[in-house]
Design a protein around this motif. Sequence first.
Motif, PDB file in Angstrom:
ATOM      1  N   ARG A 139      52.623  30.588  85.154  1.00  0.00           N
ATOM      2  CA  ARG A 139      51.220  30.780  84.805  1.00  0.00           C
ATOM      3  C   ARG A 139      50.630  29.494  84.211  1.00  0.00           C
ATOM      4  O   ARG A 139      49.489  29.134  84.500  1.00  0.00           O
ATOM      5  CB  ARG A 139      51.100  31.940  83.814  1.00  0.00           C
ATOM      6  CG  ARG A 139      49.705  32.503  83.744  1.00  0.00           C
ATOM      7  CD  ARG A 139      49.626  33.667  82.778  1.00  0.00           C
ATOM      8  NE  ARG A 139      48.310  34.251  82.818  1.00  0.00           N
ATOM      9  CZ  ARG A 139      47.904  35.094  83.754  1.00  0.00           C
ATOM     10  NH1 ARG A 139      48.730  35.462  84.710  1.00  0.00           N
ATOM     11  NH2 ARG A 139      46.680  35.579  83.741  1.00  0.00           N
ATOM     12  N   ASP A 176      49.952  27.289  87.053  1.00  0.00           N
ATOM     13  CA  ASP A 176      48.806  27.780  87.823  1.00  0.00           C
ATOM     14  C   ASP A 176      47.499  27.410  87.124  1.00  0.00           C
ATOM     15  O   ASP A 176      46.577  26.873  87.742  1.00  0.00           O
ATOM     16  CB  ASP A 176      48.916  29.302  87.992  1.00  0.00           C
ATOM     17  CG  ASP A 176      47.915  29.841  89.010  1.00  0.00           C
ATOM     18  OD1 ASP A 176      47.394  29.046  89.817  1.00  0.00           O
ATOM     19  OD2 ASP A 176      47.652  31.053  88.993  1.00  0.00           O
ATOM     20  N   THR A 177      47.430  27.667  85.828  1.00  0.00           N
ATOM     21  CA  THR A 177      46.195  27.360  85.112  1.00  0.00           C
ATOM     22  C   THR A 177      45.962  25.851  85.035  1.00  0.00           C
ATOM     23  O   THR A 177      44.842  25.414  84.790  1.00  0.00           O
ATOM     24  CB  THR A 177      46.205  27.933  83.677  1.00  0.00           C
ATOM     25  OG1 THR A 177      47.353  27.434  83.008  1.00  0.00           O
ATOM     26  CG2 THR A 177      46.238  29.438  83.694  1.00  0.00           C
ATOM     27  N   ALA A 178      47.023  25.068  85.235  1.00  0.00           N
ATOM     28  CA  ALA A 178      46.842  23.612  85.245  1.00  0.00           C
ATOM     29  C   ALA A 178      46.481  23.115  86.637  1.00  0.00           C
ATOM     30  O   ALA A 178      46.373  21.911  86.847  1.00  0.00           O
ATOM     31  CB  ALA A 178      48.103  22.923  84.738  1.00  0.00           C
ATOM     32  N   GLY A 179      46.357  24.020  87.597  1.00  0.00           N
ATOM     33  CA  GLY A 179      45.918  23.616  88.923  1.00  0.00           C
ATOM     34  C   GLY A 179      47.034  23.387  89.917  1.00  0.00           C
ATOM     35  O   GLY A 179      46.816  22.796  90.967  1.00  0.00           O
ATOM     36  N   TYR A 237      55.860  35.810  90.143  1.00  0.00           N
ATOM     37  CA  TYR A 237      54.614  35.445  89.485  1.00  0.00           C
ATOM     38  C   TYR A 237      53.447  36.179  90.130  1.00  0.00           C
ATOM     39  O   TYR A 237      53.187  36.030  91.312  1.00  0.00           O
ATOM     40  CB  TYR A 237      54.381  33.943  89.561  1.00  0.00           C
ATOM     41  CG  TYR A 237      53.022  33.545  89.028  1.00  0.00           C
ATOM     42  CD1 TYR A 237      52.664  33.882  87.729  1.00  0.00           C
ATOM     43  CD2 TYR A 237      52.104  32.883  89.816  1.00  0.00           C
ATOM     44  CE1 TYR A 237      51.425  33.553  87.224  1.00  0.00           C
ATOM     45  CE2 TYR A 237      50.859  32.546  89.321  1.00  0.00           C
ATOM     46  CZ  TYR A 237      50.522  32.886  88.023  1.00  0.00           C
ATOM     47  OH  TYR A 237      49.288  32.570  87.532  1.00  0.00           O
ATOM     48  N   ARG A 244      49.486  36.509  89.737  1.00  0.00           N
ATOM     49  CA  ARG A 244      48.368  35.907  89.018  1.00  0.00           C
ATOM     50  C   ARG A 244      47.530  36.985  88.360  1.00  0.00           C
ATOM     51  O   ARG A 244      47.090  36.856  87.236  1.00  0.00           O
ATOM     52  CB  ARG A 244      47.531  35.109  90.011  1.00  0.00           C
ATOM     53  CG  ARG A 244      46.347  34.466  89.353  1.00  0.00           C
ATOM     54  CD  ARG A 244      45.491  33.761  90.363  1.00  0.00           C
ATOM     55  NE  ARG A 244      46.051  32.471  90.721  1.00  0.00           N
ATOM     56  CZ  ARG A 244      45.576  31.743  91.736  1.00  0.00           C
ATOM     57  NH1 ARG A 244      44.616  32.210  92.483  1.00  0.00           N
ATOM     58  NH2 ARG A 244      46.098  30.573  91.997  1.00  0.00           N
ATOM     59  N   GLU A 245      47.336  38.082  89.101  1.00  0.00           N
ATOM     60  CA  GLU A 245      46.354  39.026  88.614  1.00  0.00           C
ATOM     61  C   GLU A 245      46.950  40.193  87.851  1.00  0.00           C
ATOM     62  O   GLU A 245      46.950  41.332  88.288  1.00  0.00           O
ATOM     63  CB  GLU A 245      45.496  39.551  89.758  1.00  0.00           C
ATOM     64  CG  GLU A 245      44.057  39.563  89.312  1.00  0.00           C
ATOM     65  CD  GLU A 245      43.102  39.932  90.407  1.00  0.00           C
ATOM     66  OE1 GLU A 245      42.207  40.708  90.112  1.00  0.00           O
ATOM     67  OE2 GLU A 245      43.267  39.445  91.531  1.00  0.00           O
ATOM     68  N   ASN A 291      38.868  34.824  82.472  1.00  0.00           N
ATOM     69  CA  ASN A 291      39.828  34.598  83.561  1.00  0.00           C
ATOM     70  C   ASN A 291      39.122  34.522  84.905  1.00  0.00           C
ATOM     71  O   ASN A 291      39.569  33.823  85.813  1.00  0.00           O
ATOM     72  CB  ASN A 291      40.895  35.695  83.579  1.00  0.00           C
ATOM     73  CG  ASN A 291      41.939  35.499  82.489  1.00  0.00           C
ATOM     74  OD1 ASN A 291      42.134  34.387  82.023  1.00  0.00           O
ATOM     75  ND2 ASN A 291      42.582  36.572  82.076  1.00  0.00           N
ATOM     76  N   LEU A 299      41.282  32.545  87.639  1.00  0.00           N
ATOM     77  CA  LEU A 299      42.530  33.296  87.734  1.00  0.00           C
ATOM     78  C   LEU A 299      42.329  34.623  88.457  1.00  0.00           C
ATOM     79  O   LEU A 299      43.175  35.059  89.223  1.00  0.00           O
ATOM     80  CB  LEU A 299      43.095  33.561  86.342  1.00  0.00           C
ATOM     81  CG  LEU A 299      44.079  32.526  85.785  1.00  0.00           C
ATOM     82  CD1 LEU A 299      44.458  32.895  84.361  1.00  0.00           C
ATOM     83  CD2 LEU A 299      45.322  32.419  86.637  1.00  0.00           C
ATOM     84  N   HIS A 300      41.208  35.282  88.172  1.00  0.00           N
ATOM     85  CA  HIS A 300      40.910  36.546  88.836  1.00  0.00           C
ATOM     86  C   HIS A 300      39.670  36.384  89.704  1.00  0.00           C
ATOM     87  O   HIS A 300      38.665  35.861  89.232  1.00  0.00           O
ATOM     88  CB  HIS A 300      40.579  37.649  87.813  1.00  0.00           C
ATOM     89  CG  HIS A 300      41.689  37.952  86.861  1.00  0.00           C
ATOM     90  ND1 HIS A 300      42.992  37.609  87.108  1.00  0.00           N
ATOM     91  CD2 HIS A 300      41.680  38.580  85.661  1.00  0.00           C
ATOM     92  CE1 HIS A 300      43.735  38.018  86.085  1.00  0.00           C
ATOM     93  NE2 HIS A 300      42.968  38.596  85.199  1.00  0.00           N
ATOM     94  N   PRO A 301      39.687  36.844  90.939  1.00  0.00           N
ATOM     95  CA  PRO A 301      38.432  36.900  91.697  1.00  0.00           C
ATOM     96  C   PRO A 301      37.611  38.087  91.205  1.00  0.00           C
ATOM     97  O   PRO A 301      38.166  39.146  90.926  1.00  0.00           O
ATOM     98  CB  PRO A 301      38.906  37.127  93.138  1.00  0.00           C
ATOM     99  CG  PRO A 301      40.263  37.738  93.011  1.00  0.00           C
ATOM    100  CD  PRO A 301      40.845  37.306  91.704  1.00  0.00           C
ATOM    101  N   PRO A 358      42.591  28.492  89.889  1.00  0.00           N
ATOM    102  CA  PRO A 358      42.213  27.659  88.741  1.00  0.00           C
ATOM    103  C   PRO A 358      41.952  26.211  89.168  1.00  0.00           C
ATOM    104  O   PRO A 358      41.175  25.511  88.534  1.00  0.00           O
ATOM    105  CB  PRO A 358      43.431  27.750  87.830  1.00  0.00           C
ATOM    106  CG  PRO A 358      44.054  29.049  88.160  1.00  0.00           C
ATOM    107  CD  PRO A 358      43.835  29.241  89.623  1.00  0.00           C
ATOM    108  N   HIS A 408      43.952  29.312  76.869  1.00  0.00           N
ATOM    109  CA  HIS A 408      44.227  30.740  76.880  1.00  0.00           C
ATOM    110  C   HIS A 408      44.748  31.202  75.529  1.00  0.00           C
ATOM    111  O   HIS A 408      45.319  30.432  74.769  1.00  0.00           O
ATOM    112  CB  HIS A 408      45.254  31.069  77.971  1.00  0.00           C
ATOM    113  CG  HIS A 408      44.705  30.873  79.349  1.00  0.00           C
ATOM    114  ND1 HIS A 408      44.290  31.918  80.141  1.00  0.00           N
ATOM    115  CD2 HIS A 408      44.483  29.752  80.064  1.00  0.00           C
ATOM    116  CE1 HIS A 408      43.844  31.444  81.285  1.00  0.00           C
ATOM    117  NE2 HIS A 408      43.957  30.134  81.270  1.00  0.00           N
TER     118      HIS A 408
END
Lengths: 347, 528
Positions: A217, A220-223, A341, A343-344, B71, B76-78, B96, B108
Amino acid sequence: MAVVTQSTARFAAGLSLLLLAGAFLVEYAPFADIQPIRMLFGENVLNFALRAAVPLILGALGGILCERSGIVNIGIEGMMLAGAFAAFVAKNATNHWALGPSLLLGTCATLLTGAAMGLLHALFCLRFGMDQIISGASLILLSMGISATFFDENTVAVGKLAPWPVPLLSAWPVIGPLLFHKPPITYVALLAVAVVGFALAHTRWGLRTRAIGEHPRAADTAGVAVLRLQYLNTTLGGALAGLGGGYLVLEAVGQFQEGMIAGRGFIALAAVIFGNWHPVGALGASLLFGYAQAVHNELLLAQAPFLPRHFVSMIPYVVTVIAVAGLAGRVRAPGSLGQPYLRETEA
Amino acid sequence: MNAAPLAEQIGLRHQSAGNRRNMPYPVLEVRGVTKHFPGVVANRNIDLDLFPGEILAVLGENGAGKSTLMNIICGLHPPTSGSIRVGGRRLECRSPRDAIAAGIAMVHQHFQLVSSMTVLENIVLGAETTRRGILDPATDERGVDELCRRFGGQLDINPQAVIDDLPMAMRLRVEIVKALYRGARILILDEPTAVLTPQETGSLFQLLRGLRNQGTAIIFITHKLREVLDVADRIAVLRQGEVVGHTRPGATTEQAMATMMVGRAPSLTVPKVPGVPGPPMLQVDNLTVHRNDGTTAVDRISFEVHQGEILGLAGGQDNGQTELIGALTGLRPVSSGTVRLNGHDTTHASARRIGREGGTGHIPEDRHTHGMVEGFSVAQNLVLNLCNRPPFTRWGLLRLEAIRAHARRKAAAFDIRATSLEQPLGSLSAGNQQKLVVAREMRDGLPLLIASQPTRGVDVGSVEFIHHQIVQQRNAGQAVLLASYDLDEILALADRIAVMFKGRLIGLSPAAQVDRNRLGLLMAGIPA
């Protein structure tokens, strides 16, 4: 983490040096005539150790690529078996070709089949959300079933990879014949350790791979495109493990036999853990396991009177168990190993 | 009272806010965003504008949909429907990565840092410099250094440190540098102050004001009202997935915001009469406890909890609270020292002996790991610790009728709202799950209650209820040990307060003699 990694690397270096030092002693010192020392450090036993270690090294590297990305791989055995069988099929179909192209085709087949097995594992785990252990087990069953169904015991493949002596280096005493007078897949395996080890530490790919295995995660948040990298690494890992199986057919034996991987995939998995998920550590572990196998062989051949045969046969397995059990709690698996993993999910 | 019309009355709908200088165009426009999760609507038709150079506080209870909305903004979420525009252009955000490219970065609530990697690796991850395919940490480090220097000491970090070794405040700093290093023009911070001492919160606000003055647009998410008044330029309030109002710090009060947030007027203080402490119930002497990795978590601690008093244990995360509670409840081995419960030595007693026979109620820090079985029904969860003794069992068989009757009683007494007592506990809201754990652990006549983070992640209504119950237990003569990272909770409930810092217990004193400021200093390890 860093300290443990260093200690596994030190172990690998220490073991290699010990064996080489032994080899020099046998060659030059008056110990050459002492039977037990010759048995432990002679050229025969060391060559055998490396031969036994190569498939473990490749299998372990395949496991490392997969597991450092966060995906458990107990299916190394299946990937190796598929690679071995594909090599045999390709080579057997081209028996009438010249040996070189036939072997090359076999190598390509083993790499592609291994990669396909890796991709299948990734699809099972990532696309279809299958339990990663179950997926690994299914790979083993799949390749066992296919190879048993289609293998015809009467077919015989012709020829295998011959040693390619490295110019100059192979003329060195002791080290030359041990390390630089080998068939090509052995070189590939040793080089792959260095390449993967370096790439993990010093390339963008390596940094991102380490990150997705520890905390997808965060990556992911870092692209970082987590899934894409997991697919890529699992597929690459499959190719390496497949080559480990192909090695047996193309370089070591020249033939295929049913069930010829014989647990090497699981020993490779043990090497992954023993090596603390690091390529150099896994190299050390593979050498240790290969060496145990070699010593066991020598002892059987020498029909040592002081040890019952059954105990000798236990040596490789006892070494594996002690090595892995002795390390329990000292190694550290990638943080997100085995957790798919998503994401949602909330929070 | 509906809060939205109130906000309209005082002219604070965002469309009509006209007092912003030089910022005619919003940098971020959220239009009609709705988000469905299976079975829940997390966000409903949300509109929100963010202007460059402002700090927008998004206020709401746990579960109001703040984090979900953020998010969505950060990719992160659509969203199920609705759109997001950045700088006037519609943002097609599939990951992201797209949001980062548009200049949006988010810190976060649970820091997204790889704890085994270094600060530098975490900052550059996803935006690395390479030379001929090889990482170039020297160049990256220069870039990070340059960035940090611009903030004159406020963002000082050691790029070579490993995240695992850093205190929470420092990790937050790393997250902020990570966001700025990606060139964020829109910075979203999700409850960043939850892990900070009051002093650290103060310097964070200073930093945010500096960033705002340089033109960064900041969304600051919190449920702490005091902080909103302190730092925000504008306030948006979310309730049950909808924006229920907008206001400004100068035009509102804590009470008014709380009313908007909850939908009714909650009481912000816990009614409490002075307690009558009795003899000591829990005596801890020279206790030392180790973490799993062998480091010392609790370092020669001694204290007593008396009957009829609440001992509040404050302190930042990772300072040994978790391990101390683990040792006291039998979940973690004691390395040295003694624990006496009601005069009996329970130093090495099992969790079962301490809990069931010793009569200790334990509200665990993490209810999902130690407090409940998600797949079990409400009724089953309520007898987890009693199910092998009468009246719930006879001849080794469960007596379902007795279990159901017990559940009905507890659910009524503790306001546990479930459609059925056979419903799996995992499907209840966080507040109701926590009330169930509290209900189970508060049996009449137990001598000791150990409550660790008893209200973490639950809604204001449930917080009120749980606080009330804890005070009642103490009034009934129970000894209560309350561990919490939330200073307000400690200050509201405790009769005596101590702070844990790096495994030591410091500043133990009557609650009347300490205030937020002193507690904050103690939490930073500065004895007054």
